[in-house]
Design an enzyme around this catalytic site. Structure first.
Site, PDB file in Angstrom:
ATOM      1  N   HIS A   1       0.840  -1.201   0.000  1.00  0.00           N
ATOM      2  CA  HIS A   1       0.000   0.000   0.000  1.00  0.00           C
ATOM      3  C   HIS A   1       0.878   1.255   0.000  1.00  0.00           C
ATOM      4  O   HIS A   1       0.620   2.200  -0.760  1.00  0.00           O
ATOM      5  CB  HIS A   1      -0.911  -0.022   1.229  1.00  0.00           C
ATOM      6  N   GLU A   2       1.913   1.263   0.830  1.00  0.00           N
ATOM      7  CA  GLU A   2       2.786   2.436   0.915  1.00  0.00           C
ATOM      8  C   GLU A   2       3.615   2.608  -0.351  1.00  0.00           C
ATOM      9  O   GLU A   2       3.821   3.727  -0.822  1.00  0.00           O
ATOM     10  CB  GLU A   2       3.696   2.322   2.140  1.00  0.00           C
TER      11      GLU A   2
ATOM     12  N   HIS B   1       1.579   4.235  -2.945  1.00  0.00           N
ATOM     13  CA  HIS B   1       1.508   5.690  -2.778  1.00  0.00           C
ATOM     14  C   HIS B   1       2.672   6.365  -3.499  1.00  0.00           C
ATOM     15  O   HIS B   1       2.503   7.396  -4.168  1.00  0.00           O
ATOM     16  CB  HIS B   1       1.562   6.053  -1.295  1.00  0.00           C
TER      17      HIS B   1
ATOM     18  N   GLU C   1      -6.546   6.980  -1.260  1.00  0.00           N
ATOM     19  CA  GLU C   1      -6.338   5.771  -0.457  1.00  0.00           C
ATOM     20  C   GLU C   1      -6.935   4.547  -1.140  1.00  0.00           C
ATOM     21  O   GLU C   1      -6.359   3.459  -1.093  1.00  0.00           O
ATOM     22  CB  GLU C   1      -6.952   5.947   0.939  1.00  0.00           C
TER      23      GLU C   1
END
Length: 297
Positions: free
Chosen positions: A153-154, A157, A228
């Protein structure tokens, strides 16, 4: 306490930088930032002034974001060439593997910081100068697959350029906040005697800037929640949909075990329920919505 110190230090640095920028623009380029002349507003000058103020703060905060995270959060960067423990090596290898899969040409720095909170975040001014950091609490609370989902997930980003995108949006919002606050303050100052107009204008600028900043934050937070969902989908593509869903479920279980006020994440923002109007000021969506959307994707 660390967040308060970070806020104060960042704003001091931003104000100092803005002072230098205004001095250079005024002395070297001869730009006059006095937007009120003979009782009227020069909208072009005010817009330039607002853009400089709005984007200077946002861009400067982005430029020092990685350094500030390491300094204030006490992040210990894991050097891949050093003698790391087996667990540390696994974290670095996982981030690098996911980053290569995401098409990043330069690997992010990987760091760990000591904190009981279940937290992870990505920051940095560019894709090539980024940082992925995880708390010891996250590593101790989640299993290996859930940790990989969080890391994916990071990394998503970073690959999506979310730090830069959010900074540019914040700069635009800041510009309108500064611009509209001074127009509203100018109008308000016209309703008092001339000898009080300066004081009223000064106080009104502060008041309207706070008000418009709160309204502007609704736009920024809404866009953040939107990003997100994209990071969740990106994490699913990098680590696998099952691992990403498992990570979100693990975070949800963690929330159910502890006080959400103490479990709120800086980045993942563990949030199990929509809580009235406060939800609109949250940078992260409800976990149930994130899981549902990811399953439907």
């Amino acid at each position: 306490m660390r967040r308060i110190v970070l806020f104060v230090l960042t704003n001091i640095l931003v104000l100092t930088t803005m002072l230098i920028v205004f001095t250079i623009l005024s002395t070297v380029f001869g730009i006059d930032f006095n937007y009120i002349s003979e009782g009227t507003i020069n909208f072009a000058t005010l817009l330039i002034f607002s853009a400089v103020v709005g984007f200077t703060g946002a861009l400067f905060s982005l430029a020092i974001s990685r350094w500030m995270a390491k300094t204030i959060m006490g992040v210990r960067v894991l050097d891949p060439k050093s003698n790391l423990s087996a667990d540390e090596r696994k974290i670095v290898d996982t981030v690098h593997r996911l980053s290569k899969r995401a098409g990043l040409k330069k690997m992010p720095q990987v760091g760990v910081y000591h904190s009981p909170e279940v937290n992870a975040f990505a920051t940095g001014p560019t894709k090539s100068r980024s940082l992925v950091a995880v708390s010891t609490g996250l590593l101790q609370s989640l299993d290996e697959d859930a940790v990989e989902g969080v890391l994916a997930h990071e990394v998503a980003h970073i690959a999506n350029g979310d730090m830069v995108t959010m900074t540019l949006l914040q700069g635009v919002v800041n510009t309108f906040v500064v611009f509209l606050a001074r127009i509203a303050a100018f109008i308000a100052s016209r309703f008092v005697r001339s000898e009080l107009q300066g004081v009223v204008h000064f106080v009104a600028v502060i008041a309207f800037q706070i008000l418009f900043s709160l309204l502007g934050s609704l736009v920024v937070m809404a866009f953040s929640r939107h990003r997100e969902y994209h990071a969740d989908r990106g994490g699913a593509e990098l680590a696998g949909k099952d691992k990403m869903i498992h990570a979100l479920h693990s975070l949800k279980l963690y929330v159910n075990r502890v006080d959400t006020k103490q479990a709120a994440l800086q980045t993942l923002k563990i949030n199990n329920k929509k809580r009235g109007t406060t939800y609109f000021f949250s940078s992260h969506p409800d976990l149930n919505d994130r899981i549902r959307r990811l399953k439907e994707h």
